[in-house]
Design an enzyme around this catalytic site. Structure first.
Site, PDB file in Angstrom:
ATOM      1  N   GLY A 244       0.869  -1.183   0.000  1.00 22.53           N
ATOM      2  CA  GLY A 244       0.000   0.000   0.000  1.00 22.53           C
ATOM      3  C   GLY A 244       0.905   1.232   0.000  1.00 22.53           C
ATOM      4  O   GLY A 244       1.889   1.284   0.755  1.00 22.53           O
ATOM      5  N   ALA A 245       0.559   2.216  -0.847  1.00 24.54           N
ATOM      6  CA  ALA A 245       1.493   3.316  -1.110  1.00 24.54           C
ATOM      7  C   ALA A 245       1.975   4.062   0.152  1.00 24.54           C
ATOM      8  O   ALA A 245       3.188   4.179   0.375  1.00 24.54           O
ATOM      9  CB  ALA A 245       0.870   4.272  -2.121  1.00 24.54           C
TER      10      ALA A 245
ATOM     11  N   ARG B 275      10.233  -1.880  -4.977  1.00 20.86           N
ATOM     12  CA  ARG B 275       9.041  -1.920  -5.847  1.00 20.86           C
ATOM     13  C   ARG B 275       9.010  -0.604  -6.624  1.00 20.86           C
ATOM     14  O   ARG B 275       9.292   0.443  -6.043  1.00 20.86           O
ATOM     15  CB  ARG B 275       7.746  -2.077  -5.027  1.00 20.86           C
ATOM     16  CG  ARG B 275       7.584  -3.448  -4.392  1.00 20.86           C
ATOM     17  CD  ARG B 275       6.208  -3.623  -3.765  1.00 20.86           C
ATOM     18  NE  ARG B 275       5.177  -3.905  -4.745  1.00 20.86           N
ATOM     19  CZ  ARG B 275       3.863  -3.877  -4.468  1.00 20.86           C
ATOM     20  NH1 ARG B 275       3.444  -3.549  -3.251  1.00 20.86           N
ATOM     21  NH2 ARG B 275       2.976  -4.171  -5.395  1.00 20.86           N
TER      22      ARG B 275
ATOM     23  N   ASP C  77      -1.467   4.637  -6.080  1.00 22.93           N
ATOM     24  CA  ASP C  77      -0.039   4.418  -5.846  1.00 22.93           C
ATOM     25  C   ASP C  77       0.795   5.568  -6.376  1.00 22.93           C
ATOM     26  O   ASP C  77       1.921   5.785  -5.939  1.00 22.93           O
ATOM     27  CB  ASP C  77       0.399   3.102  -6.497  1.00 22.93           C
ATOM     28  CG  ASP C  77      -0.164   1.953  -5.695  1.00 22.93           C
ATOM     29  OD1 ASP C  77      -1.306   1.559  -5.956  1.00 22.93           O
ATOM     30  OD2 ASP C  77       0.523   1.509  -4.749  1.00 22.93           O
TER      31      ASP C  77
ATOM     32  N   LYS D 101      -4.128  -0.296  -8.142  1.00 26.08           N
ATOM     33  CA  LYS D 101      -4.188  -1.748  -8.339  1.00 26.08           C
ATOM     34  C   LYS D 101      -4.921  -2.112  -9.614  1.00 26.08           C
ATOM     35  O   LYS D 101      -5.965  -1.541  -9.920  1.00 26.08           O
ATOM     36  CB  LYS D 101      -4.878  -2.365  -7.117  1.00 26.08           C
ATOM     37  CG  LYS D 101      -5.047  -3.851  -7.144  1.00 26.08           C
ATOM     38  CD  LYS D 101      -3.744  -4.603  -7.330  1.00 26.08           C
ATOM     39  CE  LYS D 101      -2.688  -4.291  -6.299  1.00 26.08           C
ATOM     40  NZ  LYS D 101      -1.339  -4.764  -6.655  1.00 26.08           N
TER      41      LYS D 101
HETATM   42  O1  MRU Z   1       0.296  -4.200  -4.584  1.00 22.33           O
HETATM   43  P1  MRU Z   1      -0.232  -3.419  -3.413  1.00 22.33           P
HETATM   44  O2  MRU Z   1      -1.077  -4.242  -2.505  1.00 22.33           O
HETATM   45  O3  MRU Z   1       0.841  -2.648  -2.697  1.00 22.33           O
HETATM   46  O4  MRU Z   1      -1.196  -2.342  -4.090  1.00 22.33           O
HETATM   47  C1  MRU Z   1      -1.818  -1.400  -3.273  1.00 22.33           C
HETATM   48  C2  MRU Z   1      -2.792  -0.554  -3.997  1.00 22.33           C
HETATM   49  O5  MRU Z   1      -2.921  -0.590  -5.195  1.00 22.33           O
HETATM   50  C3  MRU Z   1      -3.560   0.446  -3.168  1.00 22.33           C
HETATM   51  O6  MRU Z   1      -4.825   0.661  -3.717  1.00 22.33           O
HETATM   52  C4  MRU Z   1      -2.792   1.775  -3.154  1.00 22.33           C
HETATM   53  O7  MRU Z   1      -1.475   1.574  -2.720  1.00 22.33           O
HETATM   54  C5  MRU Z   1      -3.436   2.791  -2.309  1.00 22.33           C
HETATM   55  S1  MRU Z   1      -3.157   2.467  -0.602  1.00 22.33           S
HETATM   56  C6  MRU Z   1      -3.804   3.755   0.271  1.00 22.33           C
END
Ligand code: MRU
Length: 350
Positions: free
Chosen positions: A50-51, A92, A238, A248
């Site tokens: 998550g970002a 990442r 992200d 996502k």
């Molecule tokens: O691959 P992830 O689980 O890190 O992807 C996370 C997402 O796409 C979330 O929607 C995004 O980071 C927003 S979190 C507030």
């Protein structure tokens, strides 16, 4: 609402503690990262994800490195620190928060005149970065809650909640704040193939807080919109570039369907997720392992020899976004990047 400490710094132990999100909902296990390599593995394997949480992991990663480097010469210390920071930054590629967290702490260390001061600066910068990220989710929640009708059903994708942010959440922060204000909000969580962040994580944290939540297969979202069972969509991000929202994979599909059905589509994200520097074509979209798609629940679901495409994120053009819910308020596209630039503050962006 019960607090979730997704990621924290243990100063006495010199370690980053995080909830291992790969084990949820079955087990809520804490992992202690005492080395940068362990933290990098936790980021790559989505133990922390998550970002905003990645931004905090980036900041703590540089602090962890600073603690573990025993070099006394200031220039050599900074050289080693920069190499370790680069490992964290590149763990990442898509969420801009990770690079920002690393850079903020690296800059603080570089401003110091000695190794001792660099270590102190790193600790102060990392802990205040984590605090700001957590606080900004509450500001997002407050701004966004006003957009929700008194009774509504919100569809969300992936997990943009406390587990993705440190606490409260962005998209789920809006839901939480609206509920605190007395609104009746229920959530439809898209399961989010292939790693099921919606089914496993969003459902887990909302159930824990007593928020009504229903999980659907991603492919059911359009049908529920057609049946008018969705009042609005809120997702996290992200990275928000001048031309697109990275989130996502599956988010774009929801934005297109929401537009088709006249349903508002909101993106909730702190300023730390906005990237005024890069165009979307310059951003690397992470491609993850074949196995994440080719197996499910321990069984092979794609025949050997058949190819798989596993992009972790997709891009949604701004014109499909009704509004951005940020820590400085609700912003409607087209965004005024000059105004955003003034709001970025001393940390700026990457
Ligand atoms: O691959 P992830 O689980 O890190 O992807 C996370 C997402 O796409 C979330 O929607 C995004 O980071 C927003 S979190 C507030």
């Amino acid at each position: 609402m019960k607090a979730i400490e997704t990621i924290s710094w243990d100063d006495a132990a010199g370690a980053v503690t995080l909830i291992d999100q790969t084990r949820l909902p079955g087990r809520c296990r804490l992992v202690r990262c005492r080395t940068v390599d362990r933290l990098v593995a936790a980021i790559r394997d989505l133990e922390v994800r998550g970002a905003p949480a990645l931004g905090i992991a980036g900041a703590y990663g540089v602090l962890l490195a600073a603690r573990r480097i025993h070099e006394r010469d200031h220039a050599l210390f900074l050289r080693s620190l920069s190499a370790e920071a680069e490992k964290v930054r590149t763990a990442r590629p898509t969420a801009v928060n990770l690079s920002l967290g690393v850079r903020v702490v690296m800059d603080a260390a570089e401003r110091a005149g000695s190794v001792k001061e660099a270590k102190e600066n790193a600790r102060d910068a990392a802990t205040s970065f984590a605090d700001v990220e957590s606080r900004s989710c509450h500001a997002i929640g407050e701004s966004g809650a006003a957009l929700l009708p008194e009774r509504c059903t919100v569809l969300t994708h992936c997990n943009a909640g406390a587990l993705a942010c440190g606490e409260w959440g962005t998209a789920l922060g809006v839901v939480r704040s609206a509920i605190v204000q007395g609104k009746e909000v229920s959530v439809i969580a898209c399961e989010t193939r292939p790693l099921l962040q919606g089914a496993r994580l969003t459902a887990w944290e909302l159930q824990r807080d007593g928020v009504p939540v229903t999980v659907i297969p991603d492919s059911e979202a359009a049908f529920l919109m057609q049946r008018q069972e969705v009042d609005l969509v809120i997702v996290g991000a992200d990275r928000v570039t001048r031309d697109a929202v990275f989130n996502k994979v599956g988010t774009y599909m929801h934005a297109v369907c929401a537009r088709h059905h006249g349903i508002p589509f909101y993106v909730a994200a702190p300023l730390s997720t906005f990237d005024p520097v890069h165009a979307s074509r310059e951003v690397t979209i992470e491609e993850r392992a074949r196995d994440e798609v080719a197996s499910c629940g321990g069984s092979v679901v794609v025949p050997d020899g058949v190819g798989v495409k596993n992009y972790a994120f997709d891009t949604t053009p701004h014109d499909l976004v009704t509004a951005f819910v940020t820590d400085i308020g609700v912003l409607h596209p087209p965004l005024d990047w000059e105004e955003l630039g003034r709001a970025f503050g001393p940390a700026g962006t990457v």
